[in-house]
Write a protein that holds these residues in place. Structure first.
Motif, PDB file in Angstrom:
ATOM      1  N   ASN A   2       0.851  -1.178   0.000  1.00 29.52           N
ATOM      2  CA  ASN A   2       0.000   0.000   0.000  1.00 29.52           C
ATOM      3  C   ASN A   2       0.893   1.236   0.000  1.00 29.52           C
ATOM      4  O   ASN A   2       1.724   1.398   0.893  1.00 29.52           O
ATOM      5  N   PRO A   3       0.716   2.143  -0.974  1.00 30.06           N
ATOM      6  CA  PRO A   3       1.575   3.338  -1.011  1.00 30.06           C
ATOM      7  C   PRO A   3       1.317   4.292   0.151  1.00 30.06           C
ATOM      8  O   PRO A   3       2.105   5.190   0.404  1.00 30.06           O
ATOM      9  N   ASP A   4       0.206   4.090   0.880  1.00 23.89           N
ATOM     10  CA  ASP A   4      -0.118   4.968   1.992  1.00 23.89           C
ATOM     11  C   ASP A   4       0.618   4.597   3.282  1.00 23.89           C
ATOM     12  O   ASP A   4       0.600   5.357   4.243  1.00 23.89           O
ATOM     13  N   HIS A   5       1.217   3.399   3.316  1.00 22.99           N
ATOM     14  CA  HIS A   5       1.952   2.988   4.504  1.00 22.99           C
ATOM     15  C   HIS A   5       2.971   1.908   4.151  1.00 22.99           C
ATOM     16  O   HIS A   5       2.862   1.253   3.129  1.00 22.99           O
ATOM     17  N   VAL A   6       3.969   1.775   5.012  1.00 15.50           N
ATOM     18  CA  VAL A   6       4.988   0.734   4.857  1.00 15.50           C
ATOM     19  C   VAL A   6       5.083  -0.054   6.157  1.00 15.50           C
ATOM     20  O   VAL A   6       4.813   0.477   7.244  1.00 15.50           O
ATOM     21  N   MET A   7       5.444  -1.316   6.043  1.00 10.82           N
ATOM     22  CA  MET A   7       5.727  -2.162   7.197  1.00 10.82           C
ATOM     23  C   MET A   7       7.238  -2.253   7.295  1.00 10.82           C
ATOM     24  O   MET A   7       7.906  -2.548   6.308  1.00 10.82           O
TER      25      MET A   7
END
Length: 185
Positions: A2-7
């Motif tokens: 998801n471009p809105d968040h990274v793990m």
């Protein structure tokens, strides 16, 4: 992805964010059945505690803390993997043999629950844990309070199953936690 968040894994210098997210989690209405720590006990801990906690989750193969980080840098959730080795009898106080990962501190902010973020955090933790060569992990486990059906339902959907073992909640022996496991595939 998801471009809105990274793990990603935490970094040692991010201890203020580790502290902020944990204190926020401990104020959640589900905190009494989700965590073995209270806000009151955690808020008074010195900065050195949080620095050590972040450093421990940042490097090595014994502990790893993963965060879901939004594009704006805000932390949306977290999960920690503790690597557990068997005692001299070859068990962990239960039936398992071998080395296992123990997932703890599972939390996502209320506004992102149900969006797939928890699954993404679990995938990051699982990829790290099952990607270890030394120690080689045979399974993941976690404990869920008997009065936390929402969390138990998520864990089942993710592939965890009850092992048949329960343990008393520390300082509340009349309450139980259920062990759930996911074998290495």
């Amino acid at each position: 992805m998801n471009p809105d968040h990274v793990m990603r894994r935490v970094r040692a210098e991010e201890w203020p964010s580790v502290k902020e997210l944990r204190l926020f989690a401990l104020q959640d209405p589900a905190a009494p059945v989700a965590f073995l720590e209270t806000y009151r006990s955690a808020v008074g801990r010195p900065d050195a505690f949080w620095q050590q906690r972040a450093a421990g989750g940042a490097e090595g193969t014994d502990v790893a803390q993963f965060v879901a980080e939004a594009a704006d840098g805000r932390w949306l959730g977290s999960v920690t993997v503790l690597v557990e080795r068997p005692d001299r009898e070859g068990v962990f106080g239960g039936e398992a043999e071998g080395v296992q990962g123990h997932l703890v501190g599972v939390f996502v902010r209320p506004e992102v629950r149900g969006t797939g973020l928890t699954e993404a955090l679990f995938r990051a933790a699982e990829e790290w844990a099952f990607g270890l060569d030394d120690p080689y992990l045979t399974r993941l486990r976690l404990f869920v309070h008997e009065d936390n059906p929402r969390a138990a339902a998520f864990y089942r959907r993710y592939g965890f199953v009850p092992s048949g073992s329960t343990v008393p909640v520390p300082d509340r022996p009349e309450e139980r936690e259920v062990e759930m496991v996911r074998e290495r595939r």
